[in-house]
Every structure is written in structure tokens, then in C-alpha cells.
Design a protein around this motif. Structure first.
Motif, PDB file in Angstrom:
ATOM      1  N   GLU A  48       9.702  -0.449  -0.115  1.00 57.93           N
ATOM      2  CA  GLU A  48      10.532  -0.016  -1.233  1.00 57.93           C
ATOM      3  C   GLU A  48      10.070   1.329  -1.786  1.00 57.93           C
ATOM      4  O   GLU A  48       8.913   1.720  -1.630  1.00 57.93           O
ATOM      5  CB  GLU A  48      10.501  -1.062  -2.361  1.00 57.93           C
ATOM      6  CG  GLU A  48      11.035  -2.426  -1.967  1.00 57.93           C
ATOM      7  CD  GLU A  48      10.958  -3.430  -3.102  1.00 57.93           C
ATOM      8  OE1 GLU A  48      10.595  -3.025  -4.234  1.00 57.93           O
ATOM      9  OE2 GLU A  48      11.262  -4.609  -2.859  1.00 57.93           O
ATOM     10  N   THR A  49      10.997   1.998  -2.447  1.00 57.47           N
ATOM     11  CA  THR A  49      10.681   3.200  -3.214  1.00 57.47           C
ATOM     12  C   THR A  49      10.499   2.783  -4.664  1.00 57.47           C
ATOM     13  O   THR A  49      11.355   2.113  -5.238  1.00 57.47           O
ATOM     14  CB  THR A  49      11.813   4.235  -3.098  1.00 57.47           C
ATOM     15  OG1 THR A  49      11.939   4.635  -1.734  1.00 57.47           O
ATOM     16  CG2 THR A  49      11.502   5.462  -3.953  1.00 57.47           C
TER      17      THR A  49
ATOM     18  N   ASN B 170       6.738   5.602  -1.769  1.00 56.62           N
ATOM     19  CA  ASN B 170       7.099   4.467  -0.929  1.00 56.62           C
ATOM     20  C   ASN B 170       5.926   3.507  -0.840  1.00 56.62           C
ATOM     21  O   ASN B 170       4.780   3.937  -0.660  1.00 56.62           O
ATOM     22  CB  ASN B 170       7.490   4.951   0.470  1.00 56.62           C
ATOM     23  CG  ASN B 170       7.759   3.804   1.427  1.00 56.62           C
ATOM     24  OD1 ASN B 170       6.937   3.487   2.279  1.00 56.62           O
ATOM     25  ND2 ASN B 170       8.915   3.166   1.284  1.00 56.62           N
ATOM     26  N   VAL B 171       6.205   2.207  -0.990  1.00 55.87           N
ATOM     27  CA  VAL B 171       5.179   1.172  -0.818  1.00 55.87           C
ATOM     28  C   VAL B 171       5.619   0.236   0.290  1.00 55.87           C
ATOM     29  O   VAL B 171       6.799  -0.083   0.419  1.00 55.87           O
ATOM     30  CB  VAL B 171       4.911   0.382  -2.118  1.00 55.87           C
ATOM     31  CG1 VAL B 171       4.380   1.299  -3.203  1.00 55.87           C
ATOM     32  CG2 VAL B 171       6.162  -0.341  -2.608  1.00 55.87           C
ATOM     33  N   GLN B 172       4.645  -0.192   1.094  1.00 58.98           N
ATOM     34  CA  GLN B 172       4.928  -1.103   2.197  1.00 58.98           C
ATOM     35  C   GLN B 172       3.903  -2.224   2.206  1.00 58.98           C
ATOM     36  O   GLN B 172       2.726  -1.998   1.910  1.00 58.98           O
ATOM     37  CB  GLN B 172       4.893  -0.362   3.542  1.00 58.98           C
ATOM     38  CG  GLN B 172       5.940   0.725   3.689  1.00 58.98           C
ATOM     39  CD  GLN B 172       5.873   1.414   5.037  1.00 58.98           C
ATOM     40  OE1 GLN B 172       4.980   1.166   5.835  1.00 58.98           O
ATOM     41  NE2 GLN B 172       6.843   2.275   5.307  1.00 58.98           N
TER      42      GLN B 172
ATOM     43  N   ARG C  17       0.838  -1.186   0.000  1.00 60.04           N
ATOM     44  CA  ARG C  17       0.000   0.000   0.000  1.00 60.04           C
ATOM     45  C   ARG C  17       0.878   1.242   0.000  1.00 60.04           C
ATOM     46  O   ARG C  17       2.043   1.201   0.396  1.00 60.04           O
ATOM     47  CB  ARG C  17      -0.937   0.005   1.202  1.00 60.04           C
ATOM     48  CG  ARG C  17      -0.258   0.192   2.547  1.00 60.04           C
ATOM     49  CD  ARG C  17      -1.268   0.121   3.677  1.00 60.04           C
ATOM     50  NE  ARG C  17      -0.694   0.584   4.952  1.00 60.04           N
ATOM     51  CZ  ARG C  17      -1.360   0.663   6.095  1.00 60.04           C
ATOM     52  NH1 ARG C  17      -2.638   0.268   6.127  1.00 60.04           N
ATOM     53  NH2 ARG C  17      -0.785   1.120   7.186  1.00 60.04           N
ATOM     54  N   ALA C  18       0.295   2.349  -0.479  1.00 65.37           N
ATOM     55  CA  ALA C  18       1.003   3.618  -0.544  1.00 65.37           C
ATOM     56  C   ALA C  18       0.028   4.740  -0.224  1.00 65.37           C
ATOM     57  O   ALA C  18      -1.193   4.602  -0.397  1.00 65.37           O
ATOM     58  CB  ALA C  18       1.600   3.821  -1.935  1.00 65.37           C
ATOM     59  N   ASP C  19       0.563   5.848   0.240  1.00 68.77           N
ATOM     60  CA  ASP C  19      -0.241   7.038   0.516  1.00 68.77           C
ATOM     61  C   ASP C  19      -0.942   7.467  -0.776  1.00 68.77           C
ATOM     62  O   ASP C  19      -0.297   7.712  -1.797  1.00 68.77           O
ATOM     63  CB  ASP C  19       0.683   8.149   1.031  1.00 68.77           C
ATOM     64  CG  ASP C  19      -0.066   9.395   1.477  1.00 68.77           C
ATOM     65  OD1 ASP C  19      -1.025   9.815   0.795  1.00 68.77           O
ATOM     66  OD2 ASP C  19       0.329   9.981   2.497  1.00 68.77           O
ATOM     67  N   LEU C  20      -2.257   7.528  -0.741  1.00 68.51           N
ATOM     68  CA  LEU C  20      -3.038   7.875  -1.924  1.00 68.51           C
ATOM     69  C   LEU C  20      -2.621   9.228  -2.495  1.00 68.51           C
ATOM     70  O   LEU C  20      -2.507   9.391  -3.715  1.00 68.51           O
ATOM     71  CB  LEU C  20      -4.530   7.878  -1.580  1.00 68.51           C
ATOM     72  CG  LEU C  20      -5.490   8.419  -2.641  1.00 68.51           C
ATOM     73  CD1 LEU C  20      -5.402   7.607  -3.929  1.00 68.51           C
ATOM     74  CD2 LEU C  20      -6.924   8.424  -2.110  1.00 68.51           C
TER      75      LEU C  20
END
Length: 208
Positions: free
Chosen positions: A180-181, A163-165, A145-148
Motif C-alpha cells: 500500500e501507499t 510504499n509499504v510491503q 517494511r519501507a525504504d528507510l
């Protein structure tokens, strides 16, 4: 899968017959797909979820994509598309839990394929932790997921990476953390206009 029967349409979304999935992509017939984006609000931040496509997928292996999506067979309705969520992510959700966003005509063109989709796009407000997901290993290798807001800014040119986590499943079946970026080339190459439209609609829906 290549022999799966798919209903095809003209540019006005009028049904013009049924043919195989292979023929749909080789000729470039318009066809219906189901797409569902997951989002979760946590600590005041709206997170958008992406699936990581399996490395063994024929098309776009190892790239980030819509949370859950798939073709609709000739005998299926849009409502039937909700099966894709359980098949790919291992969680059961009812169609009535989804928020309809829009129907978008979108295309991806490559030398070996013309993918002209009539995308029925939905939103699901996720309240499940990552541990609740049981991914279909032949299709999905991870979930992040990533900040929308960050993702939206990526597609309108305000930033170059996000960034995704989340997690991914290794080739030996081990579940490992993923942090990861990533850049735009790490995502399935849907049209930029598709991403901008959908992310904007999701932001508007969450502001209601």
C-alpha cells in the motif's frame, strides 16, 4: 493492564516513585519505554520495519508503529524490555544483539491521555523473512517494511507518501499480502522530531 505498576520520573529523569499505568497516562508522568526498530539491507536498499497495530487496541488502532515497543514495569530494567520483541513478533532475540541508539524524551498528547515517554531506542539488523514472524493477535495485526530513505524523506517534507510491503492478518485469521501507499496520518502520531531524530540515527548507524 491499566493497573500495571510503572516507575515514574521528573524532567531530569530522576525516579520519583511508582504508580499505575492508568495514572501515568492521565496525569502525564514521565515513564520509561523500550523501543526497537528492525532494519534489513536487501539489494542495496535499507528497509525499515513497522508493525500494524491491531484494530482492537485501545490506543491508535490500525496505525503503523515502531517495530516492537512497550512500557517497562516498575521492577524491570531496560534489558528486560527485549521481551517485547518475542511477545509482539514471536521471535526470540537477545539483548546483546541490539544496537543502542539513544534515549529520547517524547510526548503524545490527546484529550484522554498524556503520554510522556523516556524512550530507550534500539536497532536490530533483521535477517529473518516475513514467514518467521508469529504476531501477537491482540496487539499486532501486521508487519510491513519501507525504504528507510523514503520514510526519512517523508518526515523531512521531501515526499508526501511511501510504499509499504509486508503482510497483515484479517479478522478471520487469514494472512494476506499488504502492498500500500501510506501517508503520515497512517502512522502513530509520535512527534515529528522523534521520527526525524530516530531515522537519522538509523541512517548514520548503517553507514558506519
Amino acid at each position: 493492564m491499566e493497573d500495571e505498576q510503572i516507575r515514574i520520573y521528573d524532567h531530569n529523569r530522576k525516579s520519583i516513585g511508582v504508580t499505575t499505568r492508568k495514572e501515568v497516562h492521565s496525569v502525564g508522568y514521565w515513564h520509561e519505554v523500550f523501543q526497537c526498530w528492525f532494519v534489513r539491507r536487501e539489494n542495496g536498499i535499507d528497509y525499515l520495519y513497522f508493525q500494524l497495530r491491531s484494530d482492537v487496541k485501545k490506543d491508535y488502532p490500525g496505525l503503523l508503529d515502531i517495530t516492537a515497543a512497550g512500557h517497562l514495569s516498575a521492577d524491570e530494567s531496560v534489558e528486560d524490555g527485549v521481551r517485547e520483541i518475542e511477545e509482539e513478533l514471536g521471535i526470540k532475540i537477545e539483548y546483546k544483539e541490539l544496537i543502542p541508539l539513544s534515549i529520547i524524551q517524547a510526548s503524545i498528547k490527546r484529550e484522554s491521555m498524556i503520554d510522556n515517554e523516556i524512550a530507550n531506542v534500539f536497532l536490530y539488523k533483521n535477517d529473518k523473512p516475513f514467514d518467521a514472524f508469529n504476531l501477537q493477535k491482540e496487539e499486532v495485526a501486521g508487519l510491513v517494511r519501507a525504504d528507510l530513505n523514503d520514510v526519512y524523506d517523508l518526515w523531512i517534507g521531501k515526499r508526501e507518501a511511501v510504499n509499504v510491503q509486508g503482510f497483515k492478518i484479517t479478522n478471520n485469521g487469514e494472512k494476506v499480502e499488504m502492498n500500500e501507499t501510506v501517508h503520515k496520518n497512517h502512522f502513530v502520531p509520535h512527534e515529528d522530531s522523534y521520527f526525524r531524530t530516530v531515522f537519522k540515527e538509523i541512517k548514520q548507524q548503517l553507514s558506519l
